[in-house]
Write a protein that holds these residues in place. Sequence first.
Motif, PDB file in Angstrom:
ATOM      1  N   LYS A 130      -3.891   3.771  -1.286  1.00 52.63           N
ATOM      2  CA  LYS A 130      -4.275   2.746  -2.254  1.00 52.63           C
ATOM      3  C   LYS A 130      -3.473   1.488  -2.002  1.00 52.63           C
ATOM      4  O   LYS A 130      -2.288   1.554  -1.666  1.00 52.63           O
ATOM      5  CB  LYS A 130      -4.037   3.241  -3.692  1.00 52.63           C
ATOM      6  N   GLU A 131      -4.140   0.334  -2.165  1.00 57.85           N
ATOM      7  CA  GLU A 131      -3.462  -0.954  -2.009  1.00 57.85           C
ATOM      8  C   GLU A 131      -3.218  -1.591  -3.372  1.00 57.85           C
ATOM      9  O   GLU A 131      -3.962  -1.358  -4.327  1.00 57.85           O
ATOM     10  CB  GLU A 131      -4.292  -1.901  -1.138  1.00 57.85           C
TER      11      GLU A 131
ATOM     12  N   SER B 140      -9.884   4.698  -5.279  1.00 53.19           N
ATOM     13  CA  SER B 140     -10.462   3.549  -5.982  1.00 53.19           C
ATOM     14  C   SER B 140     -10.517   3.764  -7.488  1.00 53.19           C
ATOM     15  O   SER B 140     -10.915   2.875  -8.235  1.00 53.19           O
ATOM     16  CB  SER B 140     -11.887   3.284  -5.468  1.00 53.19           C
TER      17      SER B 140
ATOM     18  N   ASP C 122     -11.177  -2.556   5.734  1.00 55.28           N
ATOM     19  CA  ASP C 122     -10.622  -3.888   5.479  1.00 55.28           C
ATOM     20  C   ASP C 122      -9.294  -3.832   4.720  1.00 55.28           C
ATOM     21  O   ASP C 122      -8.834  -4.837   4.191  1.00 55.28           O
ATOM     22  CB  ASP C 122     -11.633  -4.732   4.696  1.00 55.28           C
ATOM     23  N   LYS C 123      -8.675  -2.644   4.675  1.00 54.23           N
ATOM     24  CA  LYS C 123      -7.418  -2.468   3.939  1.00 54.23           C
ATOM     25  C   LYS C 123      -6.258  -2.378   4.931  1.00 54.23           C
ATOM     26  O   LYS C 123      -5.814  -1.298   5.328  1.00 54.23           O
ATOM     27  CB  LYS C 123      -7.473  -1.208   3.085  1.00 54.23           C
TER      28      LYS C 123
ATOM     29  N   SER D 158      -3.136  -0.394   3.798  1.00 59.69           N
ATOM     30  CA  SER D 158      -3.436   1.046   3.720  1.00 59.69           C
ATOM     31  C   SER D 158      -3.518   1.665   5.107  1.00 59.69           C
ATOM     32  O   SER D 158      -3.077   2.801   5.318  1.00 59.69           O
ATOM     33  CB  SER D 158      -4.753   1.276   2.972  1.00 59.69           C
TER      34      SER D 158
ATOM     35  N   ALA E  87       0.845  -1.197   0.000  1.00 54.33           N
ATOM     36  CA  ALA E  87       0.000   0.000   0.000  1.00 54.33           C
ATOM     37  C   ALA E  87       0.874   1.238   0.000  1.00 54.33           C
ATOM     38  O   ALA E  87       2.016   1.229   0.478  1.00 54.33           O
ATOM     39  CB  ALA E  87      -0.926   0.018   1.209  1.00 54.33           C
TER      40      ALA E  87
ATOM     41  N   ILE F   2     -11.580   2.172   4.083  1.00 52.30           N
ATOM     42  CA  ILE F   2     -10.331   1.419   4.294  1.00 52.30           C
ATOM     43  C   ILE F   2     -10.437   0.447   5.462  1.00 52.30           C
ATOM     44  O   ILE F   2      -9.417  -0.077   5.922  1.00 52.30           O
ATOM     45  CB  ILE F   2      -9.134   2.367   4.516  1.00 52.30           C
TER      46      ILE F   2
ATOM     47  N   TYR G  79      -9.855   6.510   0.080  1.00 51.10           N
ATOM     48  CA  TYR G  79      -9.232   5.396  -0.637  1.00 51.10           C
ATOM     49  C   TYR G  79      -9.313   5.691  -2.126  1.00 51.10           C
ATOM     50  O   TYR G  79     -10.389   5.966  -2.667  1.00 51.10           O
ATOM     51  CB  TYR G  79      -9.933   4.072  -0.333  1.00 51.10           C
TER      52      TYR G  79
END
Length: 819
Positions: A146-147, A251, A220-221, A224, A132, A218, A249
């Motif tokens: 961003k991941e 996307s 679940d990121k 990040s 990330a 985010i 995030y």
Amino acid sequence: MLTPLMKQYNSIKEKHKDSILFFRLGDFYEMFNEDAKISSKVLGITLTSRSKEKDIPMAGVPYHSAASYIAKLVANGYKVAMCEQVSDSLGKIVKREVVKVITPGTFSDPDFLDSKSNNYIVSFCVGFNGSAISYMDLTTGSFKTKEFADPVDCLNTIRKLLPKEILVGTIKRSDILEEVVNFASKRGINIVHFQIDKDPKGYLESFFEVNSLSSFGIVDKKYSIVASASLLKYVSEIQDCSSITSISYDSQESMLVDFSSQENLNLVSGRFSLLSILDKTKSAMGARFLRRNILEPLVNIDRIEKRQKDIEFFSDNAILRGEISVALKDILDFERSFSRVLREEANIRDLNVIKKSLLASINIFDLESRYFTVSIDEVKEVFDLLESSILESNAVSIKEGGIIKPTCDKELEELHRISTEGKSFLLDLEARERERSGIKNLKIGYNKVFGYYIEVSKSNISLVPENYIRKQTIANAERYITEELKIFEEKVLTAKEKICELEFKIFNELIGKIKPYASMFYELANNISYLDFIISLSEAAISNNYVKPSIKSEGSIVLKNSRHPIVEKHCDNFIDNDINLKENEIIILTGPNMSGKSTFMKQVSLIVVMAQMGSFVPASYAEIAMVDKLFTRVGASDDISSGQSTFMVEMNEVANIINNATDKSLVILDEVGRGTSTFDGISIATAITEHLHDKIKCKTIFATHYHELNELSSRLDNVSNFRVEVKEYIDKVVFLKKISEGSADKSYGIEVARLAGLPKSILDRSKMLLKDFVKSRQSEDIFEENLEKETLSRIRDLDLNSISPVELYKFLQDIKDKL
């Protein structure tokens, strides 16, 4: 024996060893010891020493002009710790402490930043299952993350952002870390090893005062979250982060344009770039928006077509476009000014920037409202508040008055009345005292040391009234005060002091009143940036005769009469060209050096970038099949800093393409393989072409001098041969710059040498040697051909049933000797 001051300095410096300490002493910032030596060298200021400690080097700069010196130190990669006097003297020494640390990635003075580029600081982490990046621009309040599944994409994003500072956290891939360090060292980018040590999720929730990160997209990121928390914690420990009100995030899917392609195509850098051609923006925010979108072309057809319709609208409405363009010139960089408001670093200039920009925004809304999603009522509320409160002023200080309209506050208005009436009182008093005393040249004056006084020349001292009290003697006069003048002085000076205090109080109240409008300001900035961006592209389309491309999800790239958007602006009689690059097709392009191969390939790439950012393109017709990634391997350069040869750099870039391209990618290869021996080069170029054709199946244009590659079209279904046309005359060769189907059979190297200006003697000798080499090669070819025929004939005639082992051995020995 150190003085108490130097003991205080050493104590503070011990906590900021990695920074240049700007130590406030009255009206100066002083640097000592090694800091003084560095500052003297970098800033070009005098190196001296303290009078009480002769062996301690010292250098200083005035506090009111410190910003320019800080900017220079930061530009040279140094961190600057600002140590201020935070209280009055306690005993013998003033209390001091570091109030902020300025680094290349957190420098925020708008007078010393590039208004057309973001000032990013980034943080990234790479784990076993993902990576990330988080990036922040403190000057605009932008904070994104961003991941990526592949950490190479993380690396490419860092290269694209060109940050001023990089935070390195957990990195599970040493090759990625090495690439980042090499990139940073070449670009002079600061690298800081920093990562939050515990509970990154909790830190973010606490900072933004939320119960969950779900509203930021985010939750679940995990990568990040770590990168974002590390970045925010680092910045907040050295700066005020009030301008960072949220994290988003990223996307948005965009075409991947790797760093080599950015450089090779001159997208945003260099004297002549695509940015310089398309940039007709009127505001700094619009210019930054344009730059970001050149580097991040879209891959969403609906969004591209929306931009095309907007460009078309303004292209067809010249009067409206002109009116909005004029209004956009009054839009100042209020995005950065409002960020300073949130950080409580704003001065009266920032509020005037905001006020003027809000008025211009209202005027633009009245002309065309469809591009505004912001509440125009809120815009008007803030404008009315500022319009009724602040004066036009460029004052740096907000504590010296002259920044607030007297009519906005009754007490302030009364104080100004007292101050203003004081001038007429003095004139009246001066007239009365002249008449009463009979001293015609008597005058009333003022200075900061003695305040108000009555000045009488020495020749008139005998006429001085008895109630005059002597205050000062000067060369040719005496200065006096009266009880009436003393009472007036106290009243006026008190009013001036109160005016400054009250204006400062009202200014801070204004800051507090507009802070809650943060979301409105950021939304308005986006609205204005997009509008400026669209009008810029429409003006570029009109002035450069661009056409609207047709965007398809798949299929061919078809261009008719296409032109290079940069080269055509600096070249008379530019030769346009057509291309129909089909799905999965590889074009082998041959032709002499300087014939236009590289220009043509870059031209196709630039048109694809322009089309997918929503712009019109330089052609009479354009049909673009969507590209997900753009790779270019153009030019030859070595990498001395990492000990890599030209050929090694070339192979690294090709490996990146092979490992990351997809069947939706566009690949541009120029002279791959030329950095090694001819046969090695041909073998590598052939194998690469076969792999792209059989495995990746991407659209490719491969320019080469290896004419052997033209033979691939006879055995690979999707390989086509094209050449650059050449016209031969008796005494010279003309490169027509026109691309046509077929293959070139000559390289014309000596002709290129002639165009480069080599002496005629060298050219003549080259031609003689070339003839000799050709004859020699032809003779070798004839010999080898005859030998091959003779050997094959003898083998065919050989009777294997009757020949003995000894005779067979002699037979093979004879063939070997001839070879």
